[in-house]
Design a protein around this motif. Structure first.
Motif, short mmCIF file in Angstrom:
data_model
loop_
_atom_site.label_atom_id
_atom_site.label_comp_id
_atom_site.label_asym_id
_atom_site.label_seq_id
_atom_site.Cartn_x
_atom_site.Cartn_y
_atom_site.Cartn_z
N ASP A 126 -44.39 20.89 34.73
CA ASP A 126 -44.88 20.35 33.46
C ASP A 126 -44.49 21.32 32.35
O ASP A 126 -44.77 22.53 32.44
CB ASP A 126 -46.41 20.21 33.54
CG ASP A 126 -46.98 19.49 32.35
OD1 ASP A 126 -46.39 19.52 31.26
OD2 ASP A 126 -48.06 18.88 32.51
N THR A 127 -43.87 20.81 31.29
CA THR A 127 -43.41 21.68 30.21
C THR A 127 -44.33 21.68 29.00
O THR A 127 -43.96 22.17 27.94
CB THR A 127 -41.98 21.29 29.76
OG1 THR A 127 -41.98 19.92 29.37
CG2 THR A 127 -40.98 21.54 30.85
N ARG A 166 -33.11 23.14 30.15
CA ARG A 166 -32.91 21.69 30.15
C ARG A 166 -34.28 21.03 30.20
O ARG A 166 -35.07 21.28 31.10
CB ARG A 166 -32.07 21.28 31.35
CG ARG A 166 -31.55 19.87 31.27
CD ARG A 166 -30.49 19.61 32.34
NE ARG A 166 -29.34 20.47 32.15
CZ ARG A 166 -28.70 21.09 33.15
NH1 ARG A 166 -29.09 20.94 34.40
NH2 ARG A 166 -27.67 21.86 32.91
N ASP A 167 -34.56 20.21 29.22
CA ASP A 167 -35.86 19.54 29.16
C ASP A 167 -36.05 18.61 30.35
O ASP A 167 -35.10 18.00 30.85
CB ASP A 167 -35.99 18.73 27.87
CG ASP A 167 -36.23 19.62 26.67
OD1 ASP A 167 -36.84 20.69 26.83
OD2 ASP A 167 -35.81 19.23 25.57
N LEU A 168 -37.30 18.46 30.75
CA LEU A 168 -37.66 17.50 31.79
C LEU A 168 -37.89 16.15 31.13
O LEU A 168 -38.36 16.08 30.00
CB LEU A 168 -38.94 17.95 32.51
CG LEU A 168 -38.88 19.30 33.21
CD1 LEU A 168 -40.25 19.64 33.78
CD2 LEU A 168 -37.84 19.28 34.30
N TRP A 184 -30.77 12.78 33.18
CA TRP A 184 -31.44 14.04 33.48
C TRP A 184 -30.90 14.62 34.78
O TRP A 184 -30.65 13.91 35.74
CB TRP A 184 -32.94 13.82 33.62
CG TRP A 184 -33.67 15.04 34.05
CD1 TRP A 184 -33.93 16.13 33.29
CD2 TRP A 184 -34.21 15.32 35.35
NE1 TRP A 184 -34.62 17.06 34.04
CE2 TRP A 184 -34.80 16.60 35.30
CE3 TRP A 184 -34.24 14.62 36.55
CZ2 TRP A 184 -35.42 17.18 36.39
CZ3 TRP A 184 -34.87 15.21 37.64
CH2 TRP A 184 -35.45 16.48 37.55
N GLU A 185 -30.77 15.92 34.78
CA GLU A 185 -30.34 16.67 35.96
C GLU A 185 -31.13 17.98 35.97
O GLU A 185 -31.14 18.69 34.97
CB GLU A 185 -28.84 16.95 35.87
CG GLU A 185 -28.21 17.46 37.13
CD GLU A 185 -28.04 16.38 38.20
OE1 GLU A 185 -28.13 16.75 39.38
OE2 GLU A 185 -27.83 15.22 37.87
N PRO A 186 -31.82 18.32 37.06
CA PRO A 186 -32.55 19.60 37.07
C PRO A 186 -31.56 20.77 37.02
O PRO A 186 -30.46 20.68 37.55
CB PRO A 186 -33.32 19.58 38.39
CG PRO A 186 -32.57 18.62 39.26
CD PRO A 186 -31.94 17.62 38.34
#
Length: 131
Positions: free
Chosen positions: A64-65, A79-81, A110-112
């Motif tokens: 969680d950001t 990189r944002d979630l 999205w890519e982690p």
């Protein structure tokens, strides 16, 4: 009266885990607050999975950001979630963990961040004093 501490997850799990926002592998535990990435302060909550498919451990790591700091840093370093959170299911045992799935699934949107992906990059000089 004493306080009993129960270690629900092995240290090996934390050695396997990495932050999907910045790629760092070090986490801090703040008693009664939670576990946070030491680099960007992304919170991680570990939950036991209801289904383990016969593996020794099955864990959901929920990132969680909401509390993430250092957002002024160049986008290449984080990189944002999607929608501020993501989950990963980890299966296995110490020294044999593997990622079963990410939610939402990595794709075009999205890519982690992979473990250590930004290690060879440096923050721009003009923002390092703000961190």
């Amino acid at each position: 009266m004493s306080l009993d501490v129960i270690d629900r997850h092995s240290e090996a799990l934390f050695e396997f885990l990495w932050c999907p926002v910045c790629g760092h592998e070090l986490f801090s535990h703040i008693p009664f607050e939670g576990v946070f990435c030491k680099n960007c302060n992304t919170q991680v909550e570990l939950q036991e999975s209801h289904e383990d498919r016969g593996y020794e451990e099955a864990v959901l790591a929920c990132f969680d950001t909401d509390t993430t700091w250092n957002l002024h840093v160049d986008e290449k370093l984080r990189r944002d979630l999607p929608d501020g959170s993501a989950r990963v299911k980890i299966l296995g045992a110490p020294d044999a963990y593997e990622v079963d799935w990410w939610s939402p699934a990595p794709g075009d949107d999205w890519e982690p961040v992979e473990r250590g992906e930004f290690d060879d990059l440096k923050e721009p000089d003009e923002v390092t004093h703000l961190a």
